[in-house]
Design an enzyme around this catalytic site. Structure first.
Site, PDB file in Angstrom:
ATOM      1  N   ILE A 157      36.366  34.468  38.834  1.00 51.18           N
ATOM      2  CA  ILE A 157      35.381  35.717  38.378  1.00 51.18           C
ATOM      3  C   ILE A 157      34.090  35.566  38.288  1.00 51.18           C
ATOM      4  O   ILE A 157      33.546  34.595  38.038  1.00 51.18           O
ATOM      5  CB  ILE A 157      36.228  36.410  36.983  1.00 51.18           C
ATOM      6  CG1 ILE A 157      35.523  35.606  35.780  1.00 51.18           C
ATOM      7  CG2 ILE A 157      37.616  36.617  37.076  1.00 51.18           C
ATOM      8  CD1 ILE A 157      35.750  36.485  34.735  1.00 51.18           C
ATOM      9  N   HIS A 158      33.310  36.708  38.447  1.00 49.12           N
ATOM     10  CA  HIS A 158      31.865  36.903  38.263  1.00 49.12           C
ATOM     11  C   HIS A 158      31.760  37.044  36.648  1.00 49.12           C
ATOM     12  O   HIS A 158      32.553  37.465  36.117  1.00 49.12           O
ATOM     13  CB  HIS A 158      31.387  38.157  38.729  1.00 49.12           C
ATOM     14  CG  HIS A 158      29.856  38.399  38.614  1.00 49.12           C
ATOM     15  ND1 HIS A 158      29.182  38.627  37.442  1.00 49.12           N
ATOM     16  CD2 HIS A 158      28.920  38.364  39.425  1.00 49.12           C
ATOM     17  CE1 HIS A 158      27.893  38.905  37.561  1.00 49.12           C
ATOM     18  NE2 HIS A 158      27.445  38.585  38.844  1.00 49.12           N
ATOM     19  N   GLY A 214      33.000  40.228  36.384  1.00 44.10           N
ATOM     20  CA  GLY A 214      34.560  40.331  36.567  1.00 44.10           C
ATOM     21  C   GLY A 214      35.164  40.302  38.250  1.00 44.10           C
ATOM     22  O   GLY A 214      34.551  39.614  38.950  1.00 44.10           O
ATOM     23  N   HIS A 230      41.032  52.301  28.870  1.00 44.42           N
ATOM     24  CA  HIS A 230      41.679  52.443  29.923  1.00 44.42           C
ATOM     25  C   HIS A 230      41.701  50.731  30.618  1.00 44.42           C
ATOM     26  O   HIS A 230      40.633  50.086  30.421  1.00 44.42           O
ATOM     27  CB  HIS A 230      40.785  53.043  30.838  1.00 44.42           C
ATOM     28  CG  HIS A 230      41.256  53.814  32.201  1.00 44.42           C
ATOM     29  ND1 HIS A 230      41.442  52.708  33.351  1.00 44.42           N
ATOM     30  CD2 HIS A 230      41.532  54.843  32.787  1.00 44.42           C
ATOM     31  CE1 HIS A 230      41.786  53.642  34.416  1.00 44.42           C
ATOM     32  NE2 HIS A 230      41.991  54.570  33.957  1.00 44.42           N
ATOM     33  N   ARG A 270      38.212  31.434  43.919  1.00 45.62           N
ATOM     34  CA  ARG A 270      39.416  31.871  42.682  1.00 45.62           C
ATOM     35  C   ARG A 270      38.586  31.636  41.458  1.00 45.62           C
ATOM     36  O   ARG A 270      38.983  31.059  40.617  1.00 45.62           O
ATOM     37  CB  ARG A 270      40.362  30.845  42.642  1.00 45.62           C
ATOM     38  CG  ARG A 270      41.460  31.169  44.033  1.00 45.62           C
ATOM     39  CD  ARG A 270      42.526  29.926  43.955  1.00 45.62           C
ATOM     40  NE  ARG A 270      43.400  30.098  44.972  1.00 45.62           N
ATOM     41  CZ  ARG A 270      44.726  30.643  44.908  1.00 45.62           C
ATOM     42  NH1 ARG A 270      44.941  31.313  43.614  1.00 45.62           N
ATOM     43  NH2 ARG A 270      45.521  30.738  45.982  1.00 45.62           N
TER      44      ARG A 270
END
Lengths: 299, 299
Positions: free
Chosen positions: A167-168, A172, A82, A165
């Site tokens: 991501i973690h 994410g 997914h 801007r």
């Protein structure tokens, strides 16, 4: 009367039972919230939780679940069929009782801000909460998935709604938003000609000039050898079920085709069907909140 | 899921505020029961309470209210416009959620037995609980009223269902039973000819050969100068609203008359209208309990 809000967070874990059990524990830990249902899909490597709660409880449980997921799911190691972009992929809020979708938008923004403030996960607002039309559609927001997000966040149009801007590193990016409950409504035709169902679906679809809140495709029911107009009604107040039903009826006539039945798949709010009874029975001045007995029993 | 049962006891006191307050206090004292509404009418000298509760709670609260009424209302001194035969005149139980009318019949019998055992008030079972067809109709059961009951109880056909042929000296006789929720449904015609509404009402009425669970009369809406078919749907599963609506439509055509609208008065269970949507949208295999979202939120 108590407001009731549904929240259906999707987590990028459908295999590690320990993590899933941990999420369930968190889901059950917040007063004023019921864990209504949850299911995990191994090949998707994803779990979907359905929670219903009051205004405070639903915000708290959503935050606590996102926190737990950020601590226990590592997106750099995630594989699944997914599409996904975060440990918590998406957090939709849905109005159930005595609450509007606009209030759910406000709730979604509060939760989004808290997730970013405390967990440092960048957030895209989507659906009714979207800051611009490009972000309404989750598929567009998520395009590029976890692996493509560092680059996407640099693009001109894709600064997060909350956060920088960037991501973690393991969790994410998360999409948070509000939407109306969805009703899956299919109408069966007395023809085996799929092209007729497809033509009618095109008439209905908001994206091709039809009803704004109707998504429709034509499909074959192979076992019955009949064509079906399969719809997702994404806002049954904006586009009521009876309106698509009557439209299918008169469009089908052009081909000498009739409706032979319909299906509601899965859950529907009672109001989506009561609204149709109001139309067909020509009820004057019906007050759903006041006149439906069950509304006085909830909460 | 929890069963929900409604109980609507009627008490022969609508003037003495102290007694009414006492009944309210009792109504609020039983766990698992909500006092949904109550209203008193001075000229009727009568109060109607609406309670909703689980299986145990509703039985307990019904008994405690009858007990309180028997201790605080003296029928030998009661005057009021509304027909009545006891301090607690009538105690109907109505299925609301996850419970059948048959189960409510059992509940009504348990409560009736306890009232008689502990308070020595004779009981007539009525409506769905009636031991014979003559006792279904409350008006027939109550005929003679409090003052005529000592004599009536001696008649061959009128031994109480519980207790001896002897009224409680101050609390009289009480009717206890189960019935379906009632829906008041009126259909407006584009004619000022009352006789047409009356003729159609006669076609619909169970008592004159029409639908078993429909009571209907023709009335004039003077302010709009139109005739109306005014119905009490006493079992919306046995006789659904759409069936009377469609029958009125085709019967009215004989007179060149059309339906111009309808009204639902007061409360209705959502299912009474959802059943109509199912009919008009031709929904196949709809499972009301499973597919309606709200059914998973209650209790």
């Amino acid at each position: 009367m108590a407001k009731l809000i549904e929240c259906i967070p999707n987590f990028s874990e459908g295999q590690n039972q320990e993590t899933i059990d941990g999420l369930v524990k968190v889901a059950k830990s917040v007063p004023g919230v019921n864990l209504f249902d949850y299911s995990s899909d191994k090949s998707h490597n994803r779990s979907v939780f359905t929670l219903v709660g009051d205004e405070d409880g639903i915000q708290e449980v959503a935050f606590q679940l996102v926190k737990y997921a950020s601590e226990h799911i590592d997106m750099t190691k995630h594989h699944g069929e997914h599409p996904r972009m975060g440990a918590t992929d998406v957090v939709p809020f849905v109005p159930i009782k005595d609450v509007t979708v606009e209030e759910c938008v406000e709730i979604s923004k509060k939760v989004a801000k808290r997730i970013n403030d405390e967990l440092n996960i960048p957030i895209f607002l989507y659906e009714e909460s979207a800051s611009n039309p490009m972000r309404k559609n989750l598929a567009k927001v998520r395009k590029g998935q976890f692996e493509g997000m560092p680059e996407k966040l640099q693009e001109k149009d894709w600064a997060p709604d909350y956060g920088e801007r960037k991501i973690h590193p393991t969790a994410g990016v998360t999409a948070v938003g509000a939407r109306m409950p969805l009703v899956a409504f299919n109408v069966n035709l007395d023809t085996s000609d799929l092209s007729i169902a497809k033509k009618i679906a095109k008439v209905l679809r908001g994206s091709s000039g039809g009803y704004k809140y109707c998504k429709a495709i034509g499909v074959m029911l192979e076992d019955r050898n009949i064509a079906q107009v399969s719809m997702n009604m994404v806002n049954y107040e904006g586009t009521p079920l009876y309106r698509t039903f009557e439209t299918i009826k008169f469009e089908a006539k052009r081909y000498g085709v009739n409706i032979i039945g319909s299906e509601v798949i899965g859950l529907t709010p009672a109001k989506a069907l009561v609204d149709c009874a109001e139309y067909y029975l020509q009820i004057e001045d019906f007050d759903y909140q006041k006149q439906v007995l069950e509304n006085h029993l909830l909460g």
